[in-house]
Write a protein that holds these residues in place. Structure first.
Motif, PDB file in Angstrom:
ATOM      1  N   ASP A 280       0.586  -1.448  -0.112  1.00 53.69           N
ATOM      2  CA  ASP A 280       0.415   0.017   0.244  1.00 53.69           C
ATOM      3  C   ASP A 280       0.861   1.432   0.494  1.00 53.69           C
ATOM      4  O   ASP A 280      -0.064   1.732  -0.583  1.00 53.69           O
ATOM      5  CB  ASP A 280      -0.669  -0.309   1.561  1.00 53.69           C
ATOM      6  CG  ASP A 280      -1.767  -1.131   1.303  1.00 53.69           C
ATOM      7  OD1 ASP A 280      -2.220  -1.782  -0.509  1.00 53.69           O
ATOM      8  OD2 ASP A 280      -2.703  -1.252   1.857  1.00 53.69           O
TER       9      ASP A 280
ATOM     10  N   ALA B  31       1.800   2.133  -4.213  1.00 51.63           N
ATOM     11  CA  ALA B  31       0.649   2.303  -3.970  1.00 51.63           C
ATOM     12  C   ALA B  31       0.039   4.111  -3.349  1.00 51.63           C
ATOM     13  O   ALA B  31      -0.214   4.617  -4.897  1.00 51.63           O
ATOM     14  CB  ALA B  31      -0.360   1.959  -3.550  1.00 51.63           C
TER      15      ALA B  31
ATOM     16  N   ARG C 123      -0.162   7.018  -5.717  1.00 52.48           N
ATOM     17  CA  ARG C 123      -1.427   7.394  -5.398  1.00 52.48           C
ATOM     18  C   ARG C 123      -2.199   6.921  -6.808  1.00 52.48           C
ATOM     19  O   ARG C 123      -3.440   7.439  -6.997  1.00 52.48           O
ATOM     20  CB  ARG C 123      -1.209   9.701  -5.830  1.00 52.48           C
ATOM     21  CG  ARG C 123      -0.889  10.505  -5.515  1.00 52.48           C
ATOM     22  CD  ARG C 123       0.676  10.294  -5.697  1.00 52.48           C
ATOM     23  NE  ARG C 123       1.111  12.124  -4.903  1.00 52.48           N
ATOM     24  CZ  ARG C 123       2.584  11.686  -5.424  1.00 52.48           C
ATOM     25  NH1 ARG C 123       3.336  11.449  -5.481  1.00 52.48           N
ATOM     26  NH2 ARG C 123       3.178  13.834  -4.534  1.00 52.48           N
ATOM     27  N   SER C 124      -1.871   6.114  -6.341  1.00 54.22           N
ATOM     28  CA  SER C 124      -2.569   4.714  -7.064  1.00 54.22           C
ATOM     29  C   SER C 124      -4.021   4.234  -6.360  1.00 54.22           C
ATOM     30  O   SER C 124      -4.347   3.755  -5.073  1.00 54.22           O
ATOM     31  CB  SER C 124      -1.641   3.486  -7.480  1.00 54.22           C
ATOM     32  OG  SER C 124      -2.969   2.924  -8.253  1.00 54.22           O
ATOM     33  N   THR C 125      -5.104   3.549  -6.145  1.00 50.08           N
ATOM     34  CA  THR C 125      -6.315   2.764  -5.830  1.00 50.08           C
ATOM     35  C   THR C 125      -6.162   1.604  -6.035  1.00 50.08           C
ATOM     36  O   THR C 125      -6.734   0.859  -5.713  1.00 50.08           O
ATOM     37  CB  THR C 125      -7.448   3.513  -6.149  1.00 50.08           C
ATOM     38  OG1 THR C 125      -7.804   3.222  -7.548  1.00 50.08           O
ATOM     39  CG2 THR C 125      -7.676   4.902  -5.586  1.00 50.08           C
ATOM     40  N   LYS C 126      -5.430   1.391  -7.165  1.00 46.92           N
ATOM     41  CA  LYS C 126      -4.948  -0.196  -7.332  1.00 46.92           C
ATOM     42  C   LYS C 126      -4.373  -0.770  -5.879  1.00 46.92           C
ATOM     43  O   LYS C 126      -3.480   0.244  -5.292  1.00 46.92           O
ATOM     44  CB  LYS C 126      -4.419  -0.382  -8.246  1.00 46.92           C
ATOM     45  CG  LYS C 126      -3.904  -1.850  -8.414  1.00 46.92           C
ATOM     46  CD  LYS C 126      -2.939  -2.022  -9.528  1.00 46.92           C
ATOM     47  CE  LYS C 126      -2.600  -3.218  -9.556  1.00 46.92           C
ATOM     48  NZ  LYS C 126      -1.312  -3.966 -10.510  1.00 46.92           N
ATOM     49  N   ARG C 127      -5.243  -2.256  -5.125  1.00 48.10           N
ATOM     50  CA  ARG C 127      -4.653  -2.952  -4.326  1.00 48.10           C
ATOM     51  C   ARG C 127      -3.944  -3.501  -5.113  1.00 48.10           C
ATOM     52  O   ARG C 127      -4.289  -4.752  -5.075  1.00 48.10           O
ATOM     53  CB  ARG C 127      -5.916  -2.892  -3.639  1.00 48.10           C
ATOM     54  CG  ARG C 127      -5.984  -1.446  -2.577  1.00 48.10           C
ATOM     55  CD  ARG C 127      -4.898  -0.923  -1.749  1.00 48.10           C
ATOM     56  NE  ARG C 127      -5.186   0.171  -0.994  1.00 48.10           N
ATOM     57  CZ  ARG C 127      -4.695   1.427  -1.462  1.00 48.10           C
ATOM     58  NH1 ARG C 127      -4.037   1.820  -3.001  1.00 48.10           N
ATOM     59  NH2 ARG C 127      -5.028   2.420  -1.044  1.00 48.10           N
TER      60      ARG C 127
END
Length: 514
Positions: free
Chosen positions: A274, A277, A281-285
């Motif tokens: 995380d 991520a 600034r990514s919402t991908k997990r």
């Protein structure tokens, strides 16, 4: 008698268990393949050489996905050696386990075995001695319908339809010096990124797992995951974790506490993933693939337990014999996996048959269940659904877990270990499965469980796994010595459950709506 209180609510969930959480692992190692799942000429063998007695036990065990062909073996494996007419396949020296590999069992045989066992295949590609080109060719061979060199070669070999393998591992334990052509995080990250890119160009529907560090006690741990994910974040769906619980010191209390370190391990890797991520600034997990886990230590430390001289074919190595005590620690690991169902979406018990395995066989003879067979089978059967957040109030103890790295002495303190370790899984029909481990080896434990939001429940099944002798094992001559037995005295009043758990016991209670 010790006492513990457990509170849960039907609406307060950790997450849903992915079917792939209940996986296992087949490697070309020892008697896992030859003499394990595959033994032409065995009295139970089918026309393809698959042992039907083993298949029956695999179906009972209930794995959902199977990792193949390694493991350390894959880092030197040319997959082309294991396809085509058997009589034309080369015999090779395997440097992972210092054996001779006849290649009579390979990719297509594995796919057929998976169909017979009713499991999904998980394939690992060689990113040790090979790289992205061999990996993308294997994806084409397995998944492309036809009209190209590699897909038509599969059809020529007798498998007209694609195997449609969805889950792929980008190498194995690539930070380990024991690995063929092991790498730095930068070297591996670049190779894995390029392999992943090409593999996805062949088949955009596949899912990919990048290698995490080989173990939590590795000097590379943490920094490795961070840098590898910097390279592979846009391409990988998972990062892998490996752990083997041990009792080198003969300290039962610390051994039974070790699954709590597995919880810490998972939380740490989630935080690292995380963090990568967050920098984007990514919402991908990135999800976790715990694709090697088990109890393993007796056949691990001495070279003669891992290597037989003279380059034999399928020698009996790493054949860990599991005790009742091992089954308890193993059950704790099952609970740890369930309680991280939000991020651990795939897991593979290492391995399936003979080699650190829940199933043992005699070449030419019978097959039987080891002690660890039972917690896994129960988790797979009753662990499908929504894992609830269980608040546990229990007395605890402090422990010191020993987890060596090579010749270096490493100890990890484990503080306030709850005597009661719990996982709770609800299903769509309003049922509730409770997995309860009493880690006190001397005292009974009275557990009071408040399952809110379920209404009136009734006991559908209650089983305990225990033995007066913690060193008790199952064997060819006594295959049922350690087996589940009825758990008596479960009292249910509406949504409240009260049960007394015997010392050093693994317990499963299945509750259904009244």
């Amino acid at each position: 008698m010790r006492k513990a209180n457990v509170l849960m609510d039907r609406d307060f969930a950790i997450g849903h268990t992915d079917p792939r959480l209940f996986g296992a692992f087949v490697e070309h190692l020892g008697r896992c393949v030859y003499g394990g799942i595959y033994e032409p000429g065995h009295p139970t063998a089918d026309e393809k050489g698959f042992r039907r007695d083993v298949l029956d036990l695999v179906r009972e065990l209930g794995p959902t996905i199977m990792r193949y062909p390694g493991g350390n073996f894959v880092s030197g494996y040319n997959w082309e050696d294991g396809v085509g007419p058997v009589e034309e396949r080369p015999t090779r020296l395997d440097l992972a386990w210092f054996t001779t590999e006849p290649n009579t069992f390979g990719t297509n045989e594995f796919m057929d075995w998976c169909k017979a066992a009713g499991v999904e295949p998980m394939m690992a590609v060689n990113l040790g001695t090979r790289a992205g080109d061999a990996a993308r060719n294997l994806v084409e061979y397995c998944n492309h319908p036809g009209g190209t060199y590699w897909s038509d070669l599969r059809r020529k070999h007798g498998w007209e339809k694609p195997h449609d393998v969805k889950f792929w591992c980008l190498g194995n334990e690539m930070d380990g010096p024991w690995q063929m052509e092991y790498k730095t995080a930068t070297q591996y990250g670049l190779v894995a990124k390029e392999a992943a890119k090409m593999m996805r160009w062949i088949d955009p529907s596949i899912e990919l797992a990048a290698c995490g560090s080989s173990a939590r006690n590795m000097p590379t741990y943490g920094r490795w995951e961070d840098e590898v994910l910097e390279h592979t974040f846009e391409h990988a769906d998972y990062i892998s974790l490996h752990t083997y619980l041990n009792n080198y010191k003969g300290d039962t209390a610390s051994f039974l506490a070790s699954p709590d370190l597995m919880d810490n391990f998972i939380d740490e890797v989630v935080a690292i993933a995380d963090g990568v991520a967050a920098r984007r600034r990514s919402t991908k997990r990135i999800m976790l693939s715990f694709d090697e886990w088990n109890v393993w230590y007796r056949t691990r430390r001495k070279r003669q337990d891992r290597v037989k001289e003279g380059w034999p074919i399928a020698p009996p190595i790493l054949e860990e014999i599991y005790t009742m005590e091992d089954a308890l620690a193993f059950g704790g690991a099952c609970i740890s996996l369930l309680n991280h169902a939000d991020r651990v979406k795939s897991a593979c018990l290492a391995q399936l048959v003979n080699v650190i395995a829940p199933i043992m066989t005699e070449t030419g003879g019978p097959a039987w269940r080891q002690t660890i067979f039972h917690p896994f089978a129960q988790m797979s059967k009753h662990g499908r659904g929504k894992v609830l957040r269980a608040q546990v109030e229990s007395e605890g103890y402090d422990a010191e877990y020993y987890d060596p790295r090579g010749q270096q002495e490493l100890s990890f303190p484990v503080s306030n270990v709850a005597y009661l370790k719990v996982a709770a899984v609800s299903d769509e029909k309003g049922g509730l499965s409770l997995f309860l481990l009493n880690r006190d080896v001397k005292q009974e434990l009275e557990a009071s469980i408040d399952a809110r939001g379920f209404g009136a429940l009734t006991v559908e099944e209650a089983l305990e796994l225990r033995h007066d002798d913690l060193q008790a094992i199952n064997s060819k001559d006594a295959p049922e010595r350690v087996s589940p037995a009825p758990l008596e005295g479960v009292v249910v009043d509406g949504g409240k459950v009260r049960v007394t758990l015997k010392p050093a016991s693994w317990n499963v209670i299945r509750l259904a709506p009244r």
